[in-house]
Design an enzyme around this catalytic site. Structure first.
Site, PDB file in Angstrom:
ATOM      1  CB  SER A 179     -29.635 -17.305  -3.988  1.00 34.48           C
ATOM      2  OG  SER A 179     -30.212 -17.834  -2.919  1.00 34.48           O
ATOM      3  CE1 TYR A 185     -24.896 -17.788  -0.503  1.00 37.57           C
ATOM      4  CE2 TYR A 185     -27.261 -17.863   0.033  1.00 37.57           C
ATOM      5  CZ  TYR A 185     -26.211 -18.084  -0.706  1.00 37.57           C
ATOM      6  OH  TYR A 185     -26.461 -18.719  -2.037  1.00 37.57           O
ATOM      7  CE  LYS A 198     -25.375 -16.159  -3.897  1.00 36.86           C
ATOM      8  NZ  LYS A 198     -24.111 -16.430  -4.712  1.00 36.86           N
TER       9      LYS A 198
END
Length: 342
Positions: free
Chosen positions: A127, A152, A156
């Site tokens: 991402s 989050y 990644k």
């Protein structure tokens, strides 16, 4: 000649389902695994309706190592695309352990099985959040990663590091991380699309749900950013274009064309669009007026990020093709399809 098979973890999800369609259309076979914790069985039905054929699907949680091992024992494939992850930035701020547990354990299980079964290729769904608040824009693959602005985003970054280290350590393992910008839109058939559970985390489902009358008013988080109209700038990539980038990356891996054992590519359009611009374009192409209000900034949001996509354009031979207007039409067609079905 047997078709190359690709295992897709989280393949009933938004990007996973579109990628399954793109892979089969490009001549690959797919095996989809998903625990349906954040997706619907109907997405598999939609994939099958688009393709006019059945696809292999197993209800499997990638955090369950024994169940995952069974998949590797039952199916022959050389490539895995790993999508399975929780993805709500706000929720990750409130429940960091849930995100670290799920997103990292599931990924490490995949890498471990690939190593144990001598399967060579991992394509990781990364991402643009890994860039954080970048010092210079647009971001290239060499742009230094900033500290993640959410758990989050941190999952990644950590998963990228795990893949990098494992590709270096294990002779037979190759990895590509695709750093997506902001996926939007739906398949032109309106048979698959983004299906948020509860309150959406992304802008466009908020827009379409407001247009459908499910939400009274659209919230725009902040209009005092240092951007042309004060709202956040993002790089909105059509999900069908994004799916095709996965096909290009899989082809690069399966053809043995990787220049390094671990490679990274930005997947976006390279064109920044503001929140207010996206709303007005949606209104114009779909002939709908959207009620919206400006509210406080949202924690974890960066003011602006968009991609330099020249590496993916040149090395993968891929570029974004669908226009923003077509994408916004497809998102509204999908929303109407969901409402019709429910």
């Amino acid at each position: 000649m047997n078709k190359e098979t690709v295992l897709i973890s989280g393949g009933a999800g938004y990007i996973g389902s579109h990628t399954a369609v793109a892979l089969v259309e490009a001549g690959f076979d797919v095996v989809i695994i998903d625990n349906l914790s954040n997706s619907e069985r109907g997405a598999i039905d939609g994939v099958e309706r688009i393709l006019g054929q059945k696809v292999a699907f197993e209800l499997v949680d990638t955090c369950d190592k024994d169940a995952l091992r069974g998949v590797f024992e039952r199916h022959q494939f050389n490539t895995v695309i790993h999508f399975a992850a929780y993805k709500a930035v706000g929720e990750s701020m409130d429940e960091p352990l849930k995100y670290y547990q799920n997103n990292l354990v599931s990924f490490m299980n995949i890498v471990e099985m690939m190593h144990d079964f001598n399967r060579p290729n991992i394509l990781f769904s990364s991402s643009a959040t890994v860039y954080g608040e970048a010092d210079t824009l647009p971001v290239t693959e060499q742009t230094p990663r900033q500290p993640a602005t959410s758990p989050y985003g941190n999952t990644k970054q950590i998963a990228e590091d795990i893949l990098h280290d494992c590709c270096r350590a294990y002779a037979g393992l190759y990895g590509i991380a695709l750093r997506y910008f902001n996926p939007i839109g739906a398949h032109p058939s309106a048979l698959i699309g983004e299906l948020p559970r509860g309150v959406p985390n992304n802008l466009l489902p908020f827009v379409t749900q407001t247009a459908a009358g499910i939400r009274e008013c659209l919230s725009v988080f902040g209009d005092d950013y240092d951007t042309p109209d004060g709202t956040c700038l993002r790089d909105y990539i059509d999900v069908v274009d994004l799916a095709k980038a996965h096909v290009a990356a899989v082809r690069r891996m399966t053809a043995g064309k990787m220049a390094e054992k671990y490679e990274i590519f930005n997947v976006g359009t390279g064109r920044p669009v503001s929140v207010l611009e996206l709303i007005s374009r949606f209104e114009a192409v779909n002939d709908i007026k959207l009620p919206y209000k400006i509210v406080a900034r949202r924690p974890g949001d960066v003011p602006a990020v968009w991609a330099d996509t020249s590496l993916a354009n040149e090395v993968l031979g891929w570029k974004a093709e669908r226009s923003l207007d077509d994408t916004l039409r497809s998102a509204w067609a999908w929303e109407k399809h969901i409402r019709h079905m429910s």
